[in-house]
Design a protein around this motif. Structure first.
Motif, short mmCIF file in Angstrom:
data_model
loop_
_atom_site.label_atom_id
_atom_site.label_comp_id
_atom_site.label_asym_id
_atom_site.label_seq_id
_atom_site.Cartn_x
_atom_site.Cartn_y
_atom_site.Cartn_z
N MET A 1 -36.72 18.21 29.66
CA MET A 1 -37.71 17.59 28.80
C MET A 1 -36.99 16.95 27.62
SD MET A 1 -41.06 19.38 27.20
CE MET A 1 -40.96 19.75 25.48
N LYS A 2 -37.38 15.74 27.28
CA LYS A 2 -36.82 15.02 26.14
C LYS A 2 -37.23 15.70 24.84
CE LYS A 2 -34.92 11.25 27.88
NZ LYS A 2 -33.50 11.09 27.80
N PRO A 3 -36.38 15.60 23.80
CA PRO A 3 -36.76 16.15 22.50
C PRO A 3 -38.05 15.53 21.97
CG PRO A 3 -34.42 15.64 22.54
CD PRO A 3 -35.02 15.07 23.80
N ARG A 4 -38.86 16.37 21.32
CA ARG A 4 -40.09 15.94 20.66
C ARG A 4 -39.91 16.25 19.18
NH1 ARG A 4 -44.40 19.33 22.28
NH2 ARG A 4 -45.84 17.69 21.75
N PHE A 5 -40.26 15.30 18.33
CA PHE A 5 -39.98 15.42 16.91
C PHE A 5 -41.24 15.47 16.06
CE2 PHE A 5 -36.43 12.68 18.59
CZ PHE A 5 -35.46 13.64 18.56
N LEU A 6 -41.09 16.08 14.87
CA LEU A 6 -42.12 16.08 13.84
C LEU A 6 -41.42 15.81 12.51
CD1 LEU A 6 -44.93 16.66 12.56
CD2 LEU A 6 -44.27 19.08 12.53
N ALA A 7 -41.85 14.76 11.81
CA ALA A 7 -41.30 14.46 10.48
C ALA A 7 -42.01 15.31 9.45
CB ALA A 7 -41.50 12.98 10.16
N ASP A 8 -41.24 15.83 8.47
CA ASP A 8 -41.92 16.52 7.38
C ASP A 8 -42.36 15.49 6.34
OD1 ASP A 8 -39.67 16.03 5.82
OD2 ASP A 8 -39.23 18.12 5.42
N ALA A 9 -43.04 15.95 5.31
CA ALA A 9 -43.68 15.04 4.36
C ALA A 9 -42.70 14.17 3.58
CB ALA A 9 -44.56 15.83 3.40
N ASP A 10 -41.47 14.64 3.37
CA ASP A 10 -40.52 13.85 2.59
C ASP A 10 -39.66 12.93 3.43
OD1 ASP A 10 -38.70 15.68 3.72
OD2 ASP A 10 -37.49 15.77 1.90
N PHE A 11 -39.87 12.90 4.75
CA PHE A 11 -39.01 12.10 5.61
C PHE A 11 -39.36 10.62 5.51
CE2 PHE A 11 -37.24 10.52 9.63
CZ PHE A 11 -35.94 10.96 9.44
N ASN A 12 -38.34 9.78 5.45
CA ASN A 12 -38.50 8.34 5.30
C ASN A 12 -39.24 7.74 6.51
OD1 ASN A 12 -38.13 5.54 5.13
ND2 ASN A 12 -36.10 5.73 4.24
N GLN A 13 -40.44 7.25 6.25
CA GLN A 13 -41.27 6.71 7.33
C GLN A 13 -40.68 5.44 7.94
OE1 GLN A 13 -44.14 8.28 8.72
NE2 GLN A 13 -42.94 9.80 7.61
N LYS A 14 -39.80 4.75 7.20
CA LYS A 14 -39.14 3.57 7.75
C LYS A 14 -38.26 3.96 8.94
CE LYS A 14 -39.19 0.89 3.50
NZ LYS A 14 -38.37 0.30 2.44
N ILE A 15 -37.67 5.14 8.87
CA ILE A 15 -36.86 5.63 9.98
C ILE A 15 -37.74 5.90 11.19
CG2 ILE A 15 -35.33 7.49 10.78
CD1 ILE A 15 -34.35 7.73 7.84
N VAL A 16 -38.87 6.58 10.97
CA VAL A 16 -39.79 6.88 12.06
C VAL A 16 -40.29 5.59 12.71
CG1 VAL A 16 -41.97 7.98 12.71
CG2 VAL A 16 -40.52 9.05 10.99
N LEU A 17 -40.75 4.66 11.89
CA LEU A 17 -41.29 3.41 12.41
C LEU A 17 -40.22 2.60 13.14
CD1 LEU A 17 -43.61 2.42 9.44
CD2 LEU A 17 -44.28 3.42 11.64
N GLY A 18 -39.02 2.55 12.57
CA GLY A 18 -37.93 1.82 13.23
C GLY A 18 -37.54 2.44 14.55
N LEU A 19 -37.52 3.76 14.60
CA LEU A 19 -37.18 4.45 15.84
C LEU A 19 -38.24 4.19 16.91
CD1 LEU A 19 -35.18 6.39 17.20
CD2 LEU A 19 -36.53 8.28 16.30
N LEU A 20 -39.50 4.26 16.52
CA LEU A 20 -40.57 4.01 17.49
C LEU A 20 -40.61 2.54 17.93
CD1 LEU A 20 -43.35 6.24 15.93
CD2 LEU A 20 -42.14 6.62 18.09
#
Length: 116
Positions: A1-20
């Motif tokens: 199974m591929k890793p599944r992630f959860l960002a915490d509240a202080d995580f840079n959303q630009k990283i999440v959006l760029g990754l997606l």
């Protein structure tokens, strides 16, 4: 199974959006969708464990100690701490590499740091 992630509240959303944007099939839940905004670190770790998601955070100050205490009593999907000094593109590439080249179980009860 591929890793599944959860960002915490202080995580840079630009990283999440760029990754997606780079890889739309990655299962990466934002802090708002994961319900962790405003919650204390131990509760965030419990939510990540309940949802079977590796927690992604910038919090190198308090999160490691909370993780160690949490993992002493129960299993965790893992914690990845991303340096705030790393540029967004490098963070995206390293998380993409983790997702592409590992399994979810490899991260169980582990703390890892990016840059790798």
């Amino acid at each position: 199974m591929k890793p599944r992630f959860l960002a915490d509240a202080d995580f840079n959303q630009k990283i999440v959006l760029g990754l997606l944007r780079r890889e739309p099939t990655i299962d990466f839940q934002t802090a708002s969708h994961g319900g962790v905004i405003g919650r204390p670190d131990p509760e965030v770790l419990a939510i990540a464990a309940r949802e079977n998601r590796i927690l992604i955070s910038h919090d190198r100050g308090t999160m490691p100690a909370h993780f160690i205490r949490f993992a002493a009593t129960q299993s965790s999907p893992g914690l990845i701490l991303v340096s705030q000094e790393i540029d967004i593109g490098t963070a995206i590439e390293e998380l993409l590499l983790i997702w592409a080249a590992s399994t979810h179980e490899e991260w169980r009860d582990e703390i890892r740091f990016i840059p790798l």
